[in-house]
Design a protein around this motif. Structure first.
Motif, PDB file in Angstrom:
ATOM      1  N   LYS B 209     -83.486  15.647  87.744  1.00  0.00           N
ATOM      2  CA  LYS B 209     -82.887  14.361  88.061  1.00  0.00           C
ATOM      3  C   LYS B 209     -83.694  13.576  89.097  1.00  0.00           C
ATOM      4  CE  LYS B 209     -79.466  14.977  91.682  1.00  0.00           C
ATOM      5  NZ  LYS B 209     -78.095  15.264  91.998  1.00  0.00           N
ATOM      6  N   GLU B 210     -84.671  14.249  89.713  1.00  0.00           N
ATOM      7  CA  GLU B 210     -85.523  13.499  90.632  1.00  0.00           C
ATOM      8  C   GLU B 210     -86.438  12.538  89.896  1.00  0.00           C
ATOM      9  OE1 GLU B 210     -87.358  16.260  93.271  1.00  0.00           O
ATOM     10  OE2 GLU B 210     -85.408  16.951  93.993  1.00  0.00           O
ATOM     11  N   GLN B 211     -86.697  12.834  88.629  1.00  0.00           N
ATOM     12  CA  GLN B 211     -87.592  11.954  87.864  1.00  0.00           C
ATOM     13  C   GLN B 211     -86.939  11.286  86.674  1.00  0.00           C
ATOM     14  OE1 GLN B 211     -91.465  13.879  86.984  1.00  0.00           O
ATOM     15  NE2 GLN B 211     -90.609  15.487  88.267  1.00  0.00           N
ATOM     16  N   TYR B 212     -85.775  11.780  86.281  1.00  0.00           N
ATOM     17  CA  TYR B 212     -85.160  11.260  85.063  1.00  0.00           C
ATOM     18  C   TYR B 212     -83.703  10.902  85.311  1.00  0.00           C
ATOM     19  CZ  TYR B 212     -89.170  13.720  83.126  1.00  0.00           C
ATOM     20  OH  TYR B 212     -90.430  14.166  82.868  1.00  0.00           O
ATOM     21  N   THR B 213     -83.202  10.044  84.443  1.00  0.00           N
ATOM     22  CA  THR B 213     -81.773   9.757  84.447  1.00  0.00           C
ATOM     23  C   THR B 213     -81.158  10.590  83.337  1.00  0.00           C
ATOM     24  OG1 THR B 213     -82.318   7.512  85.087  1.00  0.00           O
ATOM     25  CG2 THR B 213     -80.076   7.913  84.309  1.00  0.00           C
ATOM     26  N   ILE B 214     -80.138  11.331  83.673  1.00  0.00           N
ATOM     27  CA  ILE B 214     -79.573  12.253  82.684  1.00  0.00           C
ATOM     28  C   ILE B 214     -78.117  11.879  82.405  1.00  0.00           C
ATOM     29  CG2 ILE B 214     -78.954  14.665  82.230  1.00  0.00           C
ATOM     30  CD1 ILE B 214     -81.357  15.442  84.022  1.00  0.00           C
ATOM     31  N   ILE B 215     -77.803  11.802  81.119  1.00  0.00           N
ATOM     32  CA  ILE B 215     -76.413  11.591  80.714  1.00  0.00           C
ATOM     33  C   ILE B 215     -76.023  12.793  79.880  1.00  0.00           C
ATOM     34  CG2 ILE B 215     -74.791  10.054  79.548  1.00  0.00           C
ATOM     35  CD1 ILE B 215     -76.875   7.825  79.890  1.00  0.00           C
ATOM     36  N   ILE B 216     -74.992  13.494  80.304  1.00  0.00           N
ATOM     37  CA  ILE B 216     -74.679  14.774  79.666  1.00  0.00           C
ATOM     38  C   ILE B 216     -73.218  14.808  79.227  1.00  0.00           C
ATOM     39  CG2 ILE B 216     -74.346  15.789  81.966  1.00  0.00           C
ATOM     40  CD1 ILE B 216     -75.209  18.449  80.832  1.00  0.00           C
ATOM     41  N   VAL B 217     -73.021  15.163  77.967  1.00  0.00           N
ATOM     42  CA  VAL B 217     -71.668  15.395  77.462  1.00  0.00           C
ATOM     43  C   VAL B 217     -71.355  16.855  77.674  1.00  0.00           C
ATOM     44  CG1 VAL B 217     -70.331  15.656  75.338  1.00  0.00           C
ATOM     45  CG2 VAL B 217     -71.615  13.568  75.745  1.00  0.00           C
ATOM     46  N   THR B 218     -70.219  17.156  78.266  1.00  0.00           N
ATOM     47  CA  THR B 218     -69.890  18.569  78.451  1.00  0.00           C
ATOM     48  C   THR B 218     -68.399  18.824  78.277  1.00  0.00           C
ATOM     49  OG1 THR B 218     -69.946  20.420  79.977  1.00  0.00           O
ATOM     50  CG2 THR B 218     -69.809  18.251  80.951  1.00  0.00           C
ATOM     51  N   HIS B 219     -68.089  20.010  77.779  1.00  0.00           N
ATOM     52  CA  HIS B 219     -66.706  20.438  77.652  1.00  0.00           C
ATOM     53  C   HIS B 219     -66.261  21.219  78.873  1.00  0.00           C
ATOM     54  CE1 HIS B 219     -64.887  19.274  73.965  1.00  0.00           C
ATOM     55  NE2 HIS B 219     -65.953  19.590  73.254  1.00  0.00           N
ATOM     56  N   SER B 220     -67.263  21.619  79.668  1.00  0.00           N
ATOM     57  CA  SER B 220     -66.930  22.475  80.796  1.00  0.00           C
ATOM     58  C   SER B 220     -66.758  21.624  82.046  1.00  0.00           C
ATOM     59  CB  SER B 220     -68.052  23.493  80.990  1.00  0.00           C
ATOM     60  OG  SER B 220     -68.081  23.912  82.329  1.00  0.00           O
ATOM     61  N   MET B 221     -65.556  21.647  82.574  1.00  0.00           N
ATOM     62  CA  MET B 221     -65.312  20.828  83.763  1.00  0.00           C
ATOM     63  C   MET B 221     -66.004  21.381  84.984  1.00  0.00           C
ATOM     64  SD  MET B 221     -61.712  19.117  83.033  1.00  0.00           S
ATOM     65  CE  MET B 221     -61.012  20.504  82.342  1.00  0.00           C
ATOM     66  N   GLU B 222     -66.166  22.714  85.008  1.00  0.00           N
ATOM     67  CA  GLU B 222     -66.924  23.324  86.109  1.00  0.00           C
ATOM     68  C   GLU B 222     -68.346  22.788  86.082  1.00  0.00           C
ATOM     69  OE1 GLU B 222     -65.341  25.251  83.827  1.00  0.00           O
ATOM     70  OE2 GLU B 222     -63.542  25.561  85.039  1.00  0.00           O
ATOM     71  N   GLN B 223     -68.900  22.719  84.874  1.00  0.00           N
ATOM     72  CA  GLN B 223     -70.270  22.238  84.765  1.00  0.00           C
ATOM     73  C   GLN B 223     -70.377  20.794  85.251  1.00  0.00           C
ATOM     74  OE1 GLN B 223     -72.108  21.853  80.769  1.00  0.00           O
ATOM     75  NE2 GLN B 223     -73.660  23.190  81.648  1.00  0.00           N
ATOM     76  N   ALA B 224     -69.443  19.966  84.812  1.00  0.00           N
ATOM     77  CA  ALA B 224     -69.472  18.568  85.237  1.00  0.00           C
ATOM     78  C   ALA B 224     -69.384  18.467  86.748  1.00  0.00           C
ATOM     79  CB  ALA B 224     -68.326  17.809  84.581  1.00  0.00           C
ATOM     80  N   SER B 225     -68.491  19.282  87.365  1.00  0.00           N
ATOM     81  CA  SER B 225     -68.311  19.135  88.808  1.00  0.00           C
ATOM     82  C   SER B 225     -69.494  19.724  89.582  1.00  0.00           C
ATOM     83  CB  SER B 225     -66.993  19.798  89.247  1.00  0.00           C
ATOM     84  OG  SER B 225     -67.034  21.175  88.982  1.00  0.00           O
ATOM     85  N   ARG B 226     -70.094  20.803  89.044  1.00  0.00           N
ATOM     86  CA  ARG B 226     -71.253  21.391  89.719  1.00  0.00           C
ATOM     87  C   ARG B 226     -72.463  20.479  89.654  1.00  0.00           C
ATOM     88  NH1 ARG B 226     -70.059  26.488  87.045  1.00  0.00           N
ATOM     89  NH2 ARG B 226     -71.293  25.734  85.322  1.00  0.00           N
ATOM     90  N   GLU B 258     -56.188  12.913  86.143  1.00  0.00           N
ATOM     91  CA  GLU B 258     -55.717  14.011  86.979  1.00  0.00           C
ATOM     92  C   GLU B 258     -55.168  15.141  86.119  1.00  0.00           C
ATOM     93  OE1 GLU B 258     -53.648  13.422  90.873  1.00  0.00           O
ATOM     94  OE2 GLU B 258     -51.971  14.203  89.698  1.00  0.00           O
ATOM     95  N   ASP B 259     -54.380  14.772  85.087  1.00  0.00           N
ATOM     96  CA  ASP B 259     -53.837  15.784  84.184  1.00  0.00           C
ATOM     97  C   ASP B 259     -54.958  16.546  83.506  1.00  0.00           C
ATOM     98  OD1 ASP B 259     -51.368  15.012  84.862  1.00  0.00           O
ATOM     99  OD2 ASP B 259     -50.937  13.886  83.018  1.00  0.00           O
ATOM    100  N   TYR B 260     -55.976  15.820  83.100  1.00  0.00           N
ATOM    101  CA  TYR B 260     -57.053  16.482  82.358  1.00  0.00           C
ATOM    102  C   TYR B 260     -57.840  17.433  83.248  1.00  0.00           C
ATOM    103  CZ  TYR B 260     -60.893  17.246  79.146  1.00  0.00           C
ATOM    104  OH  TYR B 260     -61.812  17.832  78.323  1.00  0.00           O
ATOM    105  N   VAL B 261     -58.259  16.939  84.413  1.00  0.00           N
ATOM    106  CA  VAL B 261     -59.112  17.795  85.242  1.00  0.00           C
ATOM    107  C   VAL B 261     -58.326  18.956  85.862  1.00  0.00           C
ATOM    108  CG1 VAL B 261     -60.775  15.981  85.748  1.00  0.00           C
ATOM    109  CG2 VAL B 261     -58.877  16.370  87.328  1.00  0.00           C
ATOM    110  N   SER B 262     -57.013  18.801  85.957  1.00  0.00           N
ATOM    111  CA  SER B 262     -56.255  19.923  86.507  1.00  0.00           C
ATOM    112  C   SER B 262     -55.699  20.811  85.406  1.00  0.00           C
ATOM    113  CB  SER B 262     -55.120  19.400  87.399  1.00  0.00           C
ATOM    114  OG  SER B 262     -54.276  18.585  86.626  1.00  0.00           O
ATOM    115  N   GLY B 263     -55.977  20.460  84.163  1.00  0.00           N
ATOM    116  CA  GLY B 263     -55.598  21.349  83.068  1.00  0.00           C
ATOM    117  C   GLY B 263     -54.176  21.163  82.574  1.00  0.00           C
ATOM    118  N   ASN B 264     -53.506  20.088  82.996  1.00  0.00           N
ATOM    119  CA  ASN B 264     -52.124  19.841  82.548  1.00  0.00           C
ATOM    120  C   ASN B 264     -52.088  18.858  81.387  1.00  0.00           C
ATOM    121  OD1 ASN B 264     -50.943  21.399  84.514  1.00  0.00           O
ATOM    122  ND2 ASN B 264     -51.053  19.735  86.020  1.00  0.00           N
ATOM    123  N   PHE B 265     -52.961  19.066  80.475  1.00  0.00           N
ATOM    124  CA  PHE B 265     -53.160  18.014  79.491  1.00  0.00           C
ATOM    125  C   PHE B 265     -52.251  18.190  78.297  1.00  0.00           C
ATOM    126  CE2 PHE B 265     -56.061  15.360  76.853  1.00  0.00           C
ATOM    127  CZ  PHE B 265     -55.999  14.265  77.682  1.00  0.00           C
ATOM    128  N   GLY B 266     -51.711  17.112  77.761  1.00  0.00           N
ATOM    129  CA  GLY B 266     -51.033  17.103  76.474  1.00  0.00           C
ATOM    130  C   GLY B 266     -49.611  17.615  76.510  1.00  0.00           C
TER     131      GLY B 266
END
Lengths: 302, 266
Positions: B209-226, B258-266
């Protein structure tokens, strides 16, 4: 308790059905195996009789150019003209058909889209279904005069045979290559496009490369068909069992000599046995084609 | 405590002095009659990682694939995708040049059935680079950037298909980097990988990311937050919330997020 035991040890209707089914399929398979084996045995024994019973030389069979098995006192069985004829029409028609088949298949799979494929698929299948005598008839009335006017000679010859076989093997090769192109994973195309490759670069450098084993298999299948085709070729090739000096003079193939000669010989005599030897060569060649496709199929991915 | 979050939608915008690598304005994507992406307006700041999260079918991949026109011929795209002052869907933009600048890495590792070396050199040669030593240099530097060099440098002629899944995915990243892109689009790049490979991949992205702009689709919320600096949450073909990753995961403005990231979805 005893009733349950009795029921468990008695054969149920289902298991008897099962057994009967197995027996029937085993019988069918055995029958087919027997038929194949007896055909192989018959052709081999009859084909070899020329050399062992009639004491003709195998080397002469493959190298001499005069085919006259009923000649007296010394019969001549040089099959070289027919072997050359068969291989020429096969290789030439495959060479001619391959680029057309490649282009058509690529157009159908990667360029035309769904609607184009819907139109082309039945067209190709229809071409496969036309009887060979019809191809021969068209060859006789259209291709032979065409070759005569454009390339000279009588019109009968290897060139006319090539043209007729070209139309006959084209749909076979095309439809087989279409299947193998469809089997190239979609992600190859995506990967290539995402790297900024053009559609042509993707097709040429990625898709065709990945499908080369499939392409070779398709071409060899086409060659096997061309090699074994009798009627249509016989109608346009001229049927002169002499070594062809050019592509527009009458020639013959293994199959054409077989179809024209088989009715005029007596079983058990040299002229008849000699024809069986030609059949043996045909059989061995189709075996080779078969093994080649297996070998390539095992190596290739798609 | 009473529910105080009543916002329907909350999209972060950046001050004018922040450099924006890519931006979409009212992007609409249709599959036939299906309006798969509606009014998507996002800004992707340069030299950052933006994560796109949301449930399956929320339109993340659809949106991502529109950005370098991988949806051409599959879906209809309306609205603006601005890259360096140009709309990538404009007629004057050469699609092939654009895709080299906006590279893509797919969910499933998709190396070509060629050697490791040729996987990277092949697109370079197609671009018209003939100089062998230049190609060698690019192969080495892109493999190094993708953190794969040390693992494969002894045998670059080996088939790429013999690599492990994680190595294949890093090879695919290296292959994209060899085009010297500005932007890397990644469609769930770690979903086919084991945790160790995922960890390596994330470290790689962090360096990139120091040289590139990255756009990433992810299913893992841990990954997104890390991993990411910014996160967009999508739901049913709409962008619900876009903010810094910290805000999305600790103090989201929209109840749905909030519901989604805390897992209270649907």
């Amino acid at each position: 308790m005893d009733a349950v035991k009795k029921e468990l040890t008695r054969k149920s209707k289902a298991s008897r059905q099962d057994q009967r089914g197995k027996l029937i399929s085993l019988a069918c398979v055995t029958l087919i195996m027997l038929v194949v084996l007896s055909i192989l045995y018959m052709i081999t024994s009859k084909g070899l009789a020329t050399f062992f019973e009639n004491k003709m030389s195998i080397v002469d069979f493959f190298t001499k150019q005069v085919w006259n098995p009923s000649a007296k006192p010394q019969a001549l069985v040089g099959a070289l003209p027919m072997i050359v004829g068969s291989f020429s029409v096969t290789v030439l028609s495959a060479l001619l058909a391959a680029p057309f088949a490649i282009a058509t298949a690529i157009f159908m799979v990667d360029i035309a889209g769904k609607r184009g494929r819907k139109i082309l698929q039945p067209v190709i299948e229809l071409l496969v279904g036309i009887p060979s005598v019809v191809y021969g008839f068209i060859g006789l009335t259209v291709v032979v005069p065409f070759t005569r006017t454009v390339f000279g000679g009588t019109g009968f010859g290897i060139l006319s045979g090539t043209f007729v076989l070209f139309v006959m093997v084209l749909p076979t090769v095309t439809s087989m290559y279409v299947d193998s192109l469809k089997a190239v994973p979609q992600f190859y195309r995506e990967a290539s496009l995402a790297l900024g490759a053009t559609r042509w670069q993707t097709i040429y450098k990625v898709i065709i490369r990945a499908s080369i084993p499939g392409l070779l298999t398709a071409i060899i299948f086409g060659m096997a068909r061309a090699f074994g085709e009798a009627l249509a070729v016989q109608m346009v090739i001229g049927n002169a069992s002499i070594l062809p000096s050019d592509l527009v003079s009458p020639a013959s193939t293994l199959t054409s000599v077989l179809t024209t000669g088989i009715g005029n010989t007596v079983l058990g005599t040299l002229p008849n046995n000699a024809l069986w030897s030609l059949a043996l060569v045909l059989l061995l060649m189709s075996l080779v084609f078969n093994l080649l496709t297996r070998f390539i199929g095992k190596k290739g991915a798609f | 405590m009473l529910e105080t979050k009543r916002k329907e939608k909350s999209i972060l915008t950046f001050p004018a002095d922040r450099e924006i690598a890519l931006e979409t304005n009212n992007l609409q994507v249709y599959y036939g009659d299906n309006h798969a992406m509606q009014d998507a307006s996002l800004q992707f700041p340069r030299y950052s990682i933006t994560a796109l999260i949301g449930a399956s079918g929320s339109g993340k991949s659809t949106y991502l694939r529109s950005l370098n026109r991988m949806n051409d011929g599959i879906a209809r795209v309306d609205g603006e995708i601005m890259y360096r002052g140009l709309d990538v869907n404009a007629d004057e933009v050469d699609i092939y040049q654009m895709r080299r600048r906006i590279g893509m890495v797919f969910q499933r590792p998709n190396p070509f059935a060629k050697s490791i070396y040729n996987n990277i050199s092949f697109p370079l040669r197609e671009m018209g680079i003939k100089d062998k030593s230049k190609i060698d240099g690019i192969v080495e530097s892109s493999l190094k950037q993708a953190a794969l060099w040390d693992e494969v440098k002894d045998d670059l002629k080996r088939s790429a298909l013999a690599l492990s899944g994680g190595q294949q995915q890093r090879l695919c990243i290296a292959r994209s980097l060899a085009m010297s892109p500005d932007i890397l689009l990644m469609d769930e790049p770690a979903s086919a990988l084991d945790p160790i490979s995922t960890h390596k991949l994330e470290m790689t992205l962090n360096d990139l990311k120091e040289q590139y702009t990255i756009i990433i689709v992810t299913h893992s919320m841990e990954q997104a937050s890390r991993l990411s600096d910014y996160t967009a949450f999508m739901h049913m073909g709409k962008i619900v919330e876009f903010d810094t990753t910290e805000n999305i995961f600790t103090n989201p403005a929209v109840k749905l997020t909030e519901d989604y990231v805390s897992g209270n979805f649907g």
